[in-house]
Design an enzyme around this catalytic site. Structure first.
Site, PDB file in Angstrom:
ATOM      1  N   TYR A 148       0.829  -1.210   0.000  1.00  0.00           N
ATOM      2  CA  TYR A 148       0.000   0.000   0.000  1.00  0.00           C
ATOM      3  C   TYR A 148       0.862   1.259   0.000  1.00  0.00           C
ATOM      4  O   TYR A 148       0.582   2.215  -0.729  1.00  0.00           O
ATOM      5  CB  TYR A 148      -0.954   0.007   1.210  1.00  0.00           C
ATOM      6  CG  TYR A 148      -1.730   1.302   1.307  1.00  0.00           C
ATOM      7  CD1 TYR A 148      -2.673   1.643   0.337  1.00  0.00           C
ATOM      8  CD2 TYR A 148      -1.500   2.202   2.350  1.00  0.00           C
ATOM      9  CE1 TYR A 148      -3.367   2.842   0.412  1.00  0.00           C
ATOM     10  CE2 TYR A 148      -2.201   3.404   2.424  1.00  0.00           C
ATOM     11  CZ  TYR A 148      -3.123   3.721   1.459  1.00  0.00           C
ATOM     12  OH  TYR A 148      -3.805   4.908   1.523  1.00  0.00           O
ATOM     13  N   ARG A 155       1.551   6.403  -6.978  1.00  0.00           N
ATOM     14  CA  ARG A 155       0.398   7.230  -7.354  1.00  0.00           C
ATOM     15  C   ARG A 155       0.729   8.710  -7.200  1.00  0.00           C
ATOM     16  O   ARG A 155       0.439   9.521  -8.089  1.00  0.00           O
ATOM     17  CB  ARG A 155      -0.802   6.855  -6.482  1.00  0.00           C
ATOM     18  CG  ARG A 155      -1.996   7.793  -6.642  1.00  0.00           C
ATOM     19  CD  ARG A 155      -3.204   7.353  -5.814  1.00  0.00           C
ATOM     20  NE  ARG A 155      -2.948   7.245  -4.392  1.00  0.00           N
ATOM     21  CZ  ARG A 155      -3.862   6.894  -3.486  1.00  0.00           C
ATOM     22  NH1 ARG A 155      -5.091   6.591  -3.867  1.00  0.00           N
ATOM     23  NH2 ARG A 155      -3.544   6.823  -2.204  1.00  0.00           N
ATOM     24  N   TYR A 208      -1.131  13.442   5.610  1.00  0.00           N
ATOM     25  CA  TYR A 208      -0.725  12.481   6.629  1.00  0.00           C
ATOM     26  C   TYR A 208       0.788  12.585   6.851  1.00  0.00           C
ATOM     27  O   TYR A 208       1.552  12.730   5.888  1.00  0.00           O
ATOM     28  CB  TYR A 208      -1.023  11.039   6.186  1.00  0.00           C
ATOM     29  CG  TYR A 208      -2.447  10.546   6.337  1.00  0.00           C
ATOM     30  CD1 TYR A 208      -3.434  11.282   6.987  1.00  0.00           C
ATOM     31  CD2 TYR A 208      -2.803   9.305   5.811  1.00  0.00           C
ATOM     32  CE1 TYR A 208      -4.729  10.787   7.101  1.00  0.00           C
ATOM     33  CE2 TYR A 208      -4.090   8.807   5.931  1.00  0.00           C
ATOM     34  CZ  TYR A 208      -5.059   9.557   6.575  1.00  0.00           C
ATOM     35  OH  TYR A 208      -6.325   9.057   6.687  1.00  0.00           O
ATOM     36  N   ARG A 221     -11.527  13.433   0.761  1.00  0.00           N
ATOM     37  CA  ARG A 221     -12.493  12.613   1.506  1.00  0.00           C
ATOM     38  C   ARG A 221     -13.772  12.390   0.723  1.00  0.00           C
ATOM     39  O   ARG A 221     -14.472  11.405   0.940  1.00  0.00           O
ATOM     40  CB  ARG A 221     -12.805  13.268   2.843  1.00  0.00           C
ATOM     41  CG  ARG A 221     -11.599  13.361   3.774  1.00  0.00           C
ATOM     42  CD  ARG A 221     -11.060  12.005   4.181  1.00  0.00           C
ATOM     43  NE  ARG A 221      -9.846  12.114   4.994  1.00  0.00           N
ATOM     44  CZ  ARG A 221      -9.106  11.074   5.369  1.00  0.00           C
ATOM     45  NH1 ARG A 221      -9.428   9.851   4.983  1.00  0.00           N
ATOM     46  NH2 ARG A 221      -8.032  11.254   6.091  1.00  0.00           N
ATOM     47  N   GLU A 326     -14.006  -0.513   6.595  1.00  0.00           N
ATOM     48  CA  GLU A 326     -13.949   0.740   5.847  1.00  0.00           C
ATOM     49  C   GLU A 326     -15.255   0.829   5.060  1.00  0.00           C
ATOM     50  O   GLU A 326     -15.741  -0.198   4.582  1.00  0.00           O
ATOM     51  CB  GLU A 326     -12.728   0.684   4.911  1.00  0.00           C
ATOM     52  CG  GLU A 326     -12.451   1.949   4.136  1.00  0.00           C
ATOM     53  CD  GLU A 326     -11.119   1.856   3.355  1.00  0.00           C
ATOM     54  OE1 GLU A 326     -10.107   1.388   3.913  1.00  0.00           O
ATOM     55  OE2 GLU A 326     -11.127   2.232   2.187  1.00  0.00           O
TER      56      GLU A 326
HETATM   57  C1  3EB Z   1      -7.761   6.389   5.298  1.00  0.00           C
HETATM   58  O1  3EB Z   1      -8.636   7.179   5.626  1.00  0.00           O
HETATM   59  C2  3EB Z   1      -8.182   4.959   5.082  1.00  0.00           C
HETATM   60  O2  3EB Z   1      -5.183   5.501  -0.479  1.00  0.00           O
HETATM   61  O3  3EB Z   1      -6.775   5.954  -1.900  1.00  0.00           O
HETATM   62  C3  3EB Z   1      -9.294   5.280   2.321  1.00  0.00           C
HETATM   63  C4  3EB Z   1      -9.642   5.775   1.067  1.00  0.00           C
HETATM   64  C5  3EB Z   1      -7.990   4.889   2.570  1.00  0.00           C
HETATM   65  C6  3EB Z   1      -8.687   5.881   0.053  1.00  0.00           C
HETATM   66  C7  3EB Z   1      -6.386   5.651  -0.759  1.00  0.00           C
HETATM   67  C8  3EB Z   1      -7.037   5.006   1.551  1.00  0.00           C
HETATM   68  C9  3EB Z   1      -7.381   5.497   0.312  1.00  0.00           C
HETATM   69  O4  3EB Z   1      -6.584   6.718   5.160  1.00  0.00           O
HETATM   70  C10 3EB Z   1      -7.602   4.333   3.897  1.00  0.00           C
END
Ligand code: 3EB
Length: 334
Positions: A148, A155, A208, A221, A326
């Site tokens: 990941y 990406r 992050y 989001r 999720e």
């Molecule tokens: C998060 O909130 C959970 O890497 O495209 C959720 C939606 C998550 C998309 C992505 C990762 C992704 O980080 C994981």
């Protein structure tokens, strides 16, 4: 961007439907694309030129369903850059599927994203609304980095020329581990821009800190489309940037629902859309790490969500090992 949608509702260029194979067989609307989770497409479906993908993820609810994106108007189909696509006057839907290149995963991911960007340019749909990413062994570690984190690095590198490093213009997305099969990336892009939305309870994923990987995840989001559909990214039990309620699936579900509610309600408030909290959800996918949690999660969701919310439960691998579930989905005003 103008808040023009407050005054002039734009006709929806796509709709999402969760259909049984029998319903799919008699569907008359033009198909933009369809996704089969541990289901084999019927011959009648394969015979159409519609983009489709198969994802190796078991469905947990009693009746298997197909994720079908339809168009209110005729569509044009094509194939370019390794992507099957469909488009109408408003949106381009594309599916990229390729056997996973285990030895060169990051170049493969970068190539896939470059293909998406190139197709958008060639076809004239400059605004990415939503992307889905599925691949097996999401937690498989080579050296320091799991698959990941490698995915996020590749990406981010591919999107950087277009979006920069930490861009509020990034589309909504999901990135979830399958239990085999190919690298599957599908997406929707549009002629008109959406509005990217964040969650005040969470640090934006593209911000992050480095503990989650060398490059932050490139997604918003949610995206509010010009016709006021809210395409909500994969959402989990994360507050700030930290996972909450380790080992407690019921509490993770409640936190996840708080996050979904926050995204929906702040969008309603800021964008002037008539959403009604979780009641505005239309179709959701619930990814569960442990199929044994299905009964309890389902009971909890059945008690909280109105019956009209269509649900697909999937046995999936989640990118952080402590996350047990999720949820992603689409919300719209009635
Ligand atoms: C998060 O909130 C959970 O890497 O495209 C959720 C939606 C998550 C998309 C992505 C990762 C992704 O980080 C994981």
């Amino acid at each position: 961007m103008q808040p023009s949608r407050r005054h002039a509702p734009i006709h929806a260029p796509f709709a999402l439907q969760y259909l049984s194979p029998a319903q799919r067989a008699v569907l008359r609307a033009p198909v933009l694309g369809e996704i089969y989770f541990n289901l084999t497409p019927a011959l009648a479906t394969i015979a159409t030129a519609a983009p489709s993908a198969q994802v190796v993820m078991e469905q947990l609810q009693a009746e298997p369903i197909i994720e079908v994106w339809t168009s209110p108007t005729p569509v044009r189909y094509g194939h370019a850059e390794g992507i099957q696509f469909a488009c109408n006057e408003g949106v381009l839907f594309g599916c990229y599927t390729q056997p996973l290149d285990v030895a060169a995963f990051e170049p493969q991911v970068s190539a896939a994203y470059n293909a998406v960007l190139k197709l958008q340019r060639a076809q004239g749909y400059p605004h990415l609304l939503r992307l889905w990413n599925y691949f097996p062994h999401i937690a498989y570690e080579v050296g320091e980095l799991d698959r990941y984190k490698r995915f996020c690095r590749a990406r981010a590198a591919a999107l950087a020329p277009q979006y920069g490093q930490a861009s509020a213009k990034l589309p909504a997305a999901s990135a979830v581990g399958s239990h085999g099969g190919e690298l599957v990336i599908y997406f929707m892009a549009a002629t008109l821009p959406g509005h990217q939305r964040e969650n005040p309870r969470q640090v934006s994923a593209y911000c992050y800190p480095a503990q989650y990987g060398p490059r932050s995840p490139s997604f918003a989001r949610a995206t509010l489309t010009p016709d006021a559909q809210l395409l909500i990214s994969g959402t989990a039990s994360i507050v700030g940037h930290e996972s909450r309620h380790i080992g407690d699936v019921a509490a993770q579900l409640n936190e996840t629902l708080e996050n979904l509610r926050a995204v929906i309600e702040t969008t309603a408030r800021d964008e002037g859309v008539g959403f009604d909290g979780l009641r505005s959800l239309r179709e959701i996918k619930i990814y569960l790490r442990n199929p044994a949690d299905y009964g309890r999660v389902r009971a909890q969701l059945d008690a909280l969500l109105p019956a009209h919310v269509a649900r697909m439960y999937l046995h999936a691998d989640i990118c952080r090992k402590e996350l047990l579930l999720e949820i992603e989905g689409v919300a719209s005003a009635r």
